[in-house]
Scaffold this motif. Structure first.
Motif, PDB file in Angstrom:
ATOM      1  N   LEU A  14      -8.195-115.385 -59.521  1.00  0.00           N
ATOM      2  CA  LEU A  14      -8.151-115.663 -60.956  1.00  0.00           C
ATOM      3  C   LEU A  14      -8.428-114.411 -61.787  1.00  0.00           C
ATOM      4  O   LEU A  14      -7.829-114.216 -62.851  1.00  0.00           O
ATOM      5  CB  LEU A  14      -9.114-116.792 -61.309  1.00  0.00           C
ATOM      6  CG  LEU A  14      -8.711-118.167 -60.767  1.00  0.00           C
ATOM      7  CD1 LEU A  14      -9.805-119.193 -61.051  1.00  0.00           C
ATOM      8  CD2 LEU A  14      -7.373-118.616 -61.330  1.00  0.00           C
ATOM      9  N   ALA A  15      -9.297-113.530 -61.303  1.00  0.00           N
ATOM     10  CA  ALA A  15      -9.537-112.258 -61.990  1.00  0.00           C
ATOM     11  C   ALA A  15      -8.282-111.391 -61.932  1.00  0.00           C
ATOM     12  O   ALA A  15      -7.906-110.742 -62.918  1.00  0.00           O
ATOM     13  CB  ALA A  15     -10.720-111.530 -61.364  1.00  0.00           C
ATOM     14  N   PHE A  16      -7.607-111.386 -60.800  1.00  0.00           N
ATOM     15  CA  PHE A  16      -6.386-110.606 -60.611  1.00  0.00           C
ATOM     16  C   PHE A  16      -5.280-111.077 -61.548  1.00  0.00           C
ATOM     17  O   PHE A  16      -4.529-110.267 -62.092  1.00  0.00           O
ATOM     18  CB  PHE A  16      -5.935-110.708 -59.153  1.00  0.00           C
ATOM     19  CG  PHE A  16      -4.646-110.020 -58.841  1.00  0.00           C
ATOM     20  CD1 PHE A  16      -4.601-108.642 -58.673  1.00  0.00           C
ATOM     21  CD2 PHE A  16      -3.471-110.746 -58.706  1.00  0.00           C
ATOM     22  CE1 PHE A  16      -3.409-108.008 -58.374  1.00  0.00           C
ATOM     23  CE2 PHE A  16      -2.282-110.115 -58.415  1.00  0.00           C
ATOM     24  CZ  PHE A  16      -2.245-108.738 -58.247  1.00  0.00           C
ATOM     25  N   THR A  17      -5.168-112.394 -61.732  1.00  0.00           N
ATOM     26  CA  THR A  17      -4.090-112.954 -62.549  1.00  0.00           C
ATOM     27  C   THR A  17      -4.479-113.123 -64.014  1.00  0.00           C
ATOM     28  O   THR A  17      -3.665-113.579 -64.804  1.00  0.00           O
ATOM     29  CB  THR A  17      -3.647-114.329 -62.019  1.00  0.00           C
ATOM     30  OG1 THR A  17      -4.739-115.245 -62.126  1.00  0.00           O
ATOM     31  CG2 THR A  17      -3.135-114.254 -60.607  1.00  0.00           C
ATOM     32  N   GLY A  18      -5.689-112.784 -64.362  1.00  0.00           N
ATOM     33  CA  GLY A  18      -6.129-112.978 -65.745  1.00  0.00           C
ATOM     34  C   GLY A  18      -6.335-114.439 -66.088  1.00  0.00           C
ATOM     35  O   GLY A  18      -6.179-114.846 -67.235  1.00  0.00           O
ATOM     36  N   GLY A  19      -6.667-115.244 -65.079  1.00  0.00           N
ATOM     37  CA  GLY A  19      -6.946-116.662 -65.308  1.00  0.00           C
ATOM     38  C   GLY A  19      -5.752-117.577 -65.108  1.00  0.00           C
ATOM     39  O   GLY A  19      -5.900-118.796 -65.207  1.00  0.00           O
ATOM     40  N   ARG A  20      -4.587-117.021 -64.838  1.00  0.00           N
ATOM     41  CA  ARG A  20      -3.419-117.870 -64.586  1.00  0.00           C
ATOM     42  C   ARG A  20      -3.546-118.547 -63.235  1.00  0.00           C
ATOM     43  O   ARG A  20      -4.032-117.970 -62.281  1.00  0.00           O
ATOM     44  CB  ARG A  20      -2.114-117.058 -64.627  1.00  0.00           C
ATOM     45  CG  ARG A  20      -1.680-116.725 -66.027  1.00  0.00           C
ATOM     46  CD  ARG A  20      -0.349-115.990 -66.081  1.00  0.00           C
ATOM     47  NE  ARG A  20      -0.402-114.748 -65.306  1.00  0.00           N
ATOM     48  CZ  ARG A  20       0.187-114.567 -64.132  1.00  0.00           C
ATOM     49  NH1 ARG A  20       0.881-115.531 -63.575  1.00  0.00           N
ATOM     50  NH2 ARG A  20       0.078-113.413 -63.494  1.00  0.00           N
ATOM     51  N   ASN A  21      -3.068-119.772 -63.172  1.00  0.00           N
ATOM     52  CA  ASN A  21      -3.245-120.584 -61.978  1.00  0.00           C
ATOM     53  C   ASN A  21      -2.094-120.500 -60.987  1.00  0.00           C
ATOM     54  O   ASN A  21      -2.251-120.887 -59.845  1.00  0.00           O
ATOM     55  CB  ASN A  21      -3.443-122.042 -62.395  1.00  0.00           C
ATOM     56  CG  ASN A  21      -4.495-122.723 -61.574  1.00  0.00           C
ATOM     57  OD1 ASN A  21      -5.119-122.112 -60.727  1.00  0.00           O
ATOM     58  ND2 ASN A  21      -4.695-123.992 -61.827  1.00  0.00           N
ATOM     59  N   LEU A  22      -0.930-120.028 -61.415  1.00  0.00           N
ATOM     60  CA  LEU A  22       0.210-119.914 -60.518  1.00  0.00           C
ATOM     61  C   LEU A  22       0.550-118.452 -60.287  1.00  0.00           C
ATOM     62  O   LEU A  22       0.586-117.661 -61.227  1.00  0.00           O
ATOM     63  CB  LEU A  22       1.442-120.618 -61.098  1.00  0.00           C
ATOM     64  CG  LEU A  22       1.416-122.129 -61.085  1.00  0.00           C
ATOM     65  CD1 LEU A  22       2.677-122.685 -61.751  1.00  0.00           C
ATOM     66  CD2 LEU A  22       1.297-122.678 -59.677  1.00  0.00           C
ATOM     67  N   LEU A  23       0.811-118.110 -59.039  1.00  0.00           N
ATOM     68  CA  LEU A  23       1.202-116.754 -58.672  1.00  0.00           C
ATOM     69  C   LEU A  23       2.613-116.797 -58.112  1.00  0.00           C
ATOM     70  O   LEU A  23       2.970-117.720 -57.376  1.00  0.00           O
ATOM     71  CB  LEU A  23       0.280-116.189 -57.585  1.00  0.00           C
ATOM     72  CG  LEU A  23      -1.146-115.852 -57.973  1.00  0.00           C
ATOM     73  CD1 LEU A  23      -2.018-117.073 -57.938  1.00  0.00           C
ATOM     74  CD2 LEU A  23      -1.670-114.791 -57.056  1.00  0.00           C
ATOM     75  N   ASN A  24       3.400-115.778 -58.455  1.00  0.00           N
ATOM     76  CA  ASN A  24       4.719-115.683 -57.845  1.00  0.00           C
ATOM     77  C   ASN A  24       4.617-114.812 -56.599  1.00  0.00           C
ATOM     78  O   ASN A  24       3.565-114.267 -56.284  1.00  0.00           O
ATOM     79  CB  ASN A  24       5.767-115.170 -58.838  1.00  0.00           C
ATOM     80  CG  ASN A  24       5.479-113.780 -59.341  1.00  0.00           C
ATOM     81  OD1 ASN A  24       4.943-112.935 -58.621  1.00  0.00           O
ATOM     82  ND2 ASN A  24       5.830-113.519 -60.586  1.00  0.00           N
ATOM     83  N   ILE A  25       5.723-114.677 -55.912  1.00  0.00           N
ATOM     84  CA  ILE A  25       5.721-113.957 -54.636  1.00  0.00           C
ATOM     85  C   ILE A  25       5.328-112.498 -54.826  1.00  0.00           C
ATOM     86  O   ILE A  25       4.549-111.954 -54.040  1.00  0.00           O
ATOM     87  CB  ILE A  25       7.099-114.089 -53.965  1.00  0.00           C
ATOM     88  CG1 ILE A  25       7.347-115.559 -53.605  1.00  0.00           C
ATOM     89  CG2 ILE A  25       7.209-113.201 -52.738  1.00  0.00           C
ATOM     90  CD1 ILE A  25       8.761-115.896 -53.238  1.00  0.00           C
ATOM     91  N   LYS A  26       5.822-111.854 -55.881  1.00  0.00           N
ATOM     92  CA  LYS A  26       5.490-110.447 -56.119  1.00  0.00           C
ATOM     93  C   LYS A  26       3.996-110.258 -56.372  1.00  0.00           C
ATOM     94  O   LYS A  26       3.412-109.270 -55.933  1.00  0.00           O
ATOM     95  CB  LYS A  26       6.300-109.894 -57.286  1.00  0.00           C
ATOM     96  CG  LYS A  26       7.753-109.686 -56.950  1.00  0.00           C
ATOM     97  CD  LYS A  26       8.500-109.053 -58.089  1.00  0.00           C
ATOM     98  CE  LYS A  26       9.948-108.854 -57.706  1.00  0.00           C
ATOM     99  NZ  LYS A  26      10.707-108.179 -58.757  1.00  0.00           N
ATOM    100  N   GLU A  27       3.370-111.203 -57.059  1.00  0.00           N
ATOM    101  CA  GLU A  27       1.932-111.107 -57.306  1.00  0.00           C
ATOM    102  C   GLU A  27       1.144-111.277 -56.007  1.00  0.00           C
ATOM    103  O   GLU A  27       0.139-110.592 -55.803  1.00  0.00           O
ATOM    104  CB  GLU A  27       1.505-112.157 -58.335  1.00  0.00           C
ATOM    105  CG  GLU A  27       2.012-111.846 -59.719  1.00  0.00           C
ATOM    106  CD  GLU A  27       1.807-112.982 -60.694  1.00  0.00           C
ATOM    107  OE1 GLU A  27       1.530-112.684 -61.859  1.00  0.00           O
ATOM    108  OE2 GLU A  27       1.930-114.164 -60.294  1.00  0.00           O
ATOM    109  N   VAL A  28       1.590-112.150 -55.135  1.00  0.00           N
ATOM    110  CA  VAL A  28       0.925-112.327 -53.843  1.00  0.00           C
ATOM    111  C   VAL A  28       1.077-111.057 -53.004  1.00  0.00           C
ATOM    112  O   VAL A  28       0.124-110.618 -52.358  1.00  0.00           O
ATOM    113  CB  VAL A  28       1.461-113.576 -53.107  1.00  0.00           C
ATOM    114  CG1 VAL A  28       0.915-113.658 -51.696  1.00  0.00           C
ATOM    115  CG2 VAL A  28       1.114-114.843 -53.883  1.00  0.00           C
TER     116      VAL A  28
END
Length: 69
Positions: A14-28
């Protein structure tokens, strides 16, 4: 029973995404440091190219990958 590392993983995600709950493949890929899309798809469950932070955290700490039916 919750794995001891689940909440640590979830907090980092959640810290990495800025609190967003869904990650796409590139973010993973960026989060894990892995470079191969095939490796990511073998390890994590994506639905329409996204994974929830909770599912990702569970699977990072050894939770079972559920097959998509």
């Amino acid at each position: 029973m919750v794995n001891d590392f689940y909440y640590d993983n979830l907090e980092q995600i959640l810290a990495f995404t800025g609190g967003r709950n869904l990650l796409n493949i590139k973010e993973v890929l960026a989060f894990t440091g892995l470079k191969d899309y095939r490796a990511i798809h073998r390890r994590f469950t994506f639905i329409d190219g996204y994974i929830s932070a909770a599912t990702f955290a569970r699977q990072l700490c050894g939770g079972k990958k559920k097959s998509r039916v």
